[in-house]
Design a protein around this motif. Structure first.
Motif: not given
Ligand SMILES: [Zn+2]
Length: 97
Positions: A55-57, A59-63
């Motif tokens: 569900d992340c956009p 290129g999300c870096g997840h930080m």
């Molecule tokens: Zn993320």
């Protein structure tokens, strides 16, 4: 030849894990690079977090905020939320090189 340390022992030991993967002891190698590891690779290693990043956009870096304000990992609760902290510490260490 990479990051070779001061120890003179050259015997390496590789032990297969019953659950998959390996533990490898390589005397004399003090560090190894993680430059080829992407943020998704780190999160996917946490089985309880892997599905969430669908569900992340892109290129999300997840930080999390402020760098990644729409990261889906911020929606997790309970023990998984604690594991998000562990994953993000790894991601931060990677960024510091
Ligand atoms: Zn993320």
């Amino acid at each position: 030849e990479i990051g070779r340390g001061r120890h003179t022992s050259t015997q390496s030991v590789a032990l297969p894990l019953a659950s998959g993967g390996w533990v490898i002891d390589t005397p004399g190698i003090r560090s190894f690079g993680l430059a080829h590891i992407e943020p998704d690779d780190v999160v996917l290693a946490f089985s309880d977090l892997a599905e969430a990043i669908d569900d992340c956009p892109r290129g999300c870096g997840h930080m999390g905020p402020p760098a990644d304000p729409e990261c889906a990992l911020d929606e997790l609760t309970g023990p998984a939320a604690d594991r998000v902290g562990a994953a993000r510490r790894l991601l931060a260490a990677m960024r510091e090189g």
